[in-house]
Design a protein around this motif. Structure first.
Motif, mmCIF file in Angstrom:
data_model
loop_
_atom_site.group_PDB
_atom_site.id
_atom_site.type_symbol
_atom_site.label_atom_id
_atom_site.label_comp_id
_atom_site.label_asym_id
_atom_site.label_seq_id
_atom_site.Cartn_x
_atom_site.Cartn_y
_atom_site.Cartn_z
ATOM 1 N N SER A 109 -19.229 22.139 -50.950
ATOM 2 C CA SER A 109 -20.594 22.145 -50.433
ATOM 3 C C SER A 109 -21.539 22.231 -51.627
ATOM 4 O O SER A 109 -21.104 22.222 -52.776
ATOM 5 C CB SER A 109 -20.810 23.324 -49.481
ATOM 6 N N ARG A 110 -22.808 22.363 -51.321
ATOM 7 C CA ARG A 110 -23.804 22.426 -52.388
ATOM 8 C C ARG A 110 -23.539 23.593 -53.334
ATOM 9 O O ARG A 110 -23.752 23.490 -54.539
ATOM 10 C CB ARG A 110 -25.189 22.563 -51.762
ATOM 11 N N ASN A 111 -23.026 24.690 -52.795
ATOM 12 C CA ASN A 111 -22.810 25.895 -53.595
ATOM 13 C C ASN A 111 -21.345 26.189 -53.890
ATOM 14 O O ASN A 111 -21.063 27.124 -54.625
ATOM 15 C CB ASN A 111 -23.397 27.112 -52.873
ATOM 16 N N THR A 112 -20.429 25.443 -53.308
ATOM 17 C CA THR A 112 -19.012 25.772 -53.421
ATOM 18 C C THR A 112 -18.249 24.681 -54.157
ATOM 19 O O THR A 112 -18.279 23.524 -53.759
ATOM 20 C CB THR A 112 -18.392 25.957 -52.023
ATOM 21 N N VAL A 113 -17.571 25.091 -55.216
ATOM 22 C CA VAL A 113 -16.677 24.207 -55.958
ATOM 23 C C VAL A 113 -15.362 24.952 -56.112
ATOM 24 O O VAL A 113 -15.342 26.112 -56.513
ATOM 25 C CB VAL A 113 -17.245 23.849 -57.348
ATOM 26 N N ILE A 114 -14.251 24.298 -55.764
ATOM 27 C CA ILE A 114 -12.943 24.923 -55.900
ATOM 28 C C ILE A 114 -12.119 24.137 -56.912
ATOM 29 O O ILE A 114 -12.406 22.967 -57.191
ATOM 30 C CB ILE A 114 -12.200 25.006 -54.547
ATOM 31 N N LEU A 115 -11.105 24.779 -57.471
ATOM 32 C CA LEU A 115 -10.194 24.114 -58.389
ATOM 33 C C LEU A 115 -8.939 23.726 -57.623
ATOM 34 O O LEU A 115 -8.331 24.560 -56.954
ATOM 35 C CB LEU A 115 -9.842 25.037 -59.550
ATOM 36 N N VAL A 116 -8.572 22.451 -57.709
ATOM 37 C CA VAL A 116 -7.399 21.946 -56.998
ATOM 38 C C VAL A 116 -6.553 21.103 -57.945
ATOM 39 O O VAL A 116 -7.015 20.678 -58.999
ATOM 40 C CB VAL A 116 -7.797 21.102 -55.766
ATOM 41 N N LYS A 117 -5.328 20.841 -57.524
ATOM 42 C CA LYS A 117 -4.465 19.945 -58.288
ATOM 43 C C LYS A 117 -5.046 18.534 -58.221
ATOM 44 O O LYS A 117 -5.714 18.178 -57.251
ATOM 45 C CB LYS A 117 -3.056 19.959 -57.710
ATOM 46 N N PRO A 118 -4.804 17.714 -59.228
ATOM 47 C CA PRO A 118 -5.397 16.371 -59.258
ATOM 48 C C PRO A 118 -5.091 15.520 -58.024
ATOM 49 O O PRO A 118 -5.944 14.758 -57.573
ATOM 50 C CB PRO A 118 -4.799 15.737 -60.513
ATOM 51 N N GLU A 119 -3.904 15.668 -57.438
ATOM 52 C CA GLU A 119 -3.569 14.854 -56.266
ATOM 53 C C GLU A 119 -4.360 15.266 -55.026
ATOM 54 O O GLU A 119 -4.476 14.500 -54.076
ATOM 55 C CB GLU A 119 -2.067 14.879 -55.978
ATOM 56 N N LYS A 120 -4.918 16.466 -55.017
ATOM 57 C CA LYS A 120 -5.727 16.929 -53.885
ATOM 58 C C LYS A 120 -7.220 16.739 -54.127
ATOM 59 O O LYS A 120 -8.027 17.087 -53.275
ATOM 60 C CB LYS A 120 -5.458 18.410 -53.616
ATOM 61 N N CYS A 121 -7.576 16.200 -55.246
ATOM 62 C CA CYS A 121 -8.987 16.053 -55.599
ATOM 63 C C CYS A 121 -9.542 14.772 -54.973
ATOM 64 O O CYS A 121 -9.743 13.762 -55.644
ATOM 65 C CB CYS A 121 -9.145 16.041 -57.115
ATOM 66 N N ASN A 122 -9.779 14.818 -53.663
ATOM 67 C CA ASN A 122 -10.334 13.665 -52.960
ATOM 68 C C ASN A 122 -11.172 14.149 -51.775
ATOM 69 O O ASN A 122 -11.145 15.319 -51.402
ATOM 70 C CB ASN A 122 -9.217 12.718 -52.494
ATOM 71 N N GLU A 123 -11.916 13.241 -51.201
ATOM 72 C CA GLU A 123 -12.832 13.597 -50.116
ATOM 73 C C GLU A 123 -12.084 14.024 -48.853
ATOM 74 O O GLU A 123 -12.561 14.880 -48.113
ATOM 75 C CB GLU A 123 -13.756 12.416 -49.809
ATOM 76 N N GLU A 124 -10.903 13.467 -48.607
ATOM 77 C CA GLU A 124 -10.131 13.857 -47.427
ATOM 78 C C GLU A 124 -9.740 15.336 -47.498
ATOM 79 O O GLU A 124 -9.841 16.068 -46.510
ATOM 80 C CB GLU A 124 -8.863 13.000 -47.280
ATOM 81 N N TYR A 125 -9.308 15.771 -48.669
ATOM 82 C CA TYR A 125 -8.934 17.177 -48.823
ATOM 83 C C TYR A 125 -10.166 18.075 -48.702
ATOM 84 O O TYR A 125 -10.106 19.143 -48.096
ATOM 85 C CB TYR A 125 -8.234 17.424 -50.160
ATOM 86 N N ALA A 126 -11.284 17.630 -49.253
ATOM 87 C CA ALA A 126 -12.521 18.411 -49.158
ATOM 88 C C ALA A 126 -12.929 18.586 -47.695
ATOM 89 O O ALA A 126 -13.317 19.681 -47.271
ATOM 90 C CB ALA A 126 -13.633 17.741 -49.949
ATOM 91 N N GLU A 127 -12.815 17.520 -46.915
ATOM 92 C CA GLU A 127 -13.167 17.595 -45.490
ATOM 93 C C GLU A 127 -12.219 18.533 -44.743
ATOM 94 O O GLU A 127 -12.648 19.348 -43.923
ATOM 95 C CB GLU A 127 -13.125 16.193 -44.878
ATOM 96 N N LYS A 128 -10.935 18.439 -45.044
ATOM 97 C CA LYS A 128 -9.944 19.322 -44.419
ATOM 98 C C LYS A 128 -10.234 20.783 -44.779
ATOM 99 O O LYS A 128 -10.184 21.666 -43.925
ATOM 100 C CB LYS A 128 -8.544 18.925 -44.896
ATOM 101 N N TYR A 129 -10.572 21.034 -46.032
ATOM 102 C CA TYR A 129 -10.892 22.387 -46.488
ATOM 103 C C TYR A 129 -12.127 22.919 -45.760
ATOM 104 O O TYR A 129 -12.153 24.061 -45.326
ATOM 105 C CB TYR A 129 -11.128 22.383 -48.003
ATOM 106 N N ARG A 130 -13.147 22.071 -45.625
ATOM 107 C CA ARG A 130 -14.369 22.485 -44.925
ATOM 108 C C ARG A 130 -14.067 22.900 -43.489
ATOM 109 O O ARG A 130 -14.568 23.906 -43.001
ATOM 110 C CB ARG A 130 -15.388 21.350 -44.920
ATOM 111 N N LYS A 131 -13.242 22.116 -42.809
ATOM 112 C CA LYS A 131 -12.922 22.413 -41.409
ATOM 113 C C LYS A 131 -12.092 23.688 -41.273
ATOM 114 O O LYS A 131 -12.379 24.535 -40.434
ATOM 115 C CB LYS A 131 -12.162 21.243 -40.786
#
Length: 71
Positions: free
Chosen positions: A44-66
């Motif tokens: 989100s605007r204020n949230t940045v997380i560290l993930v493995k390179p294979e998870k660094c995509n918009e699909e994972y971000a959407e799943k994390y948000r939900k």
């Protein structure tokens, strides 16, 4: 004539702020090596997380948000 003061070895002293405790330096190095392999992913605007390179995509971000944020 000054008298040399000998410190009692049984008296507790303050811990040194210049040195880390035993093994802490290695743990810090290990953590930094682990963190180097991660990529930042903006959730989100204020949230940045560290993930493995294979998870660094918009699909994972959407799943994390939900799942985690309920958005």
């Amino acid at each position: 004539m000054s008298v040399a003061r000998i410190k009692d070895p049984m008296v507790e002293r303050k811990p040194s702020v210049d040195e880390n405790s035993k093994g802490l330096n290695e743990k810090i190095r290990k953590y930094y090596r682990h963190e180097e392999s991660l990529m930042p992913l903006r959730i989100s605007r204020n949230t940045v997380i560290l993930v493995k390179p294979e998870k660094c995509n918009e699909e994972y971000a959407e799943k994390y948000r939900k799942e985690k944020l309920g958005i």
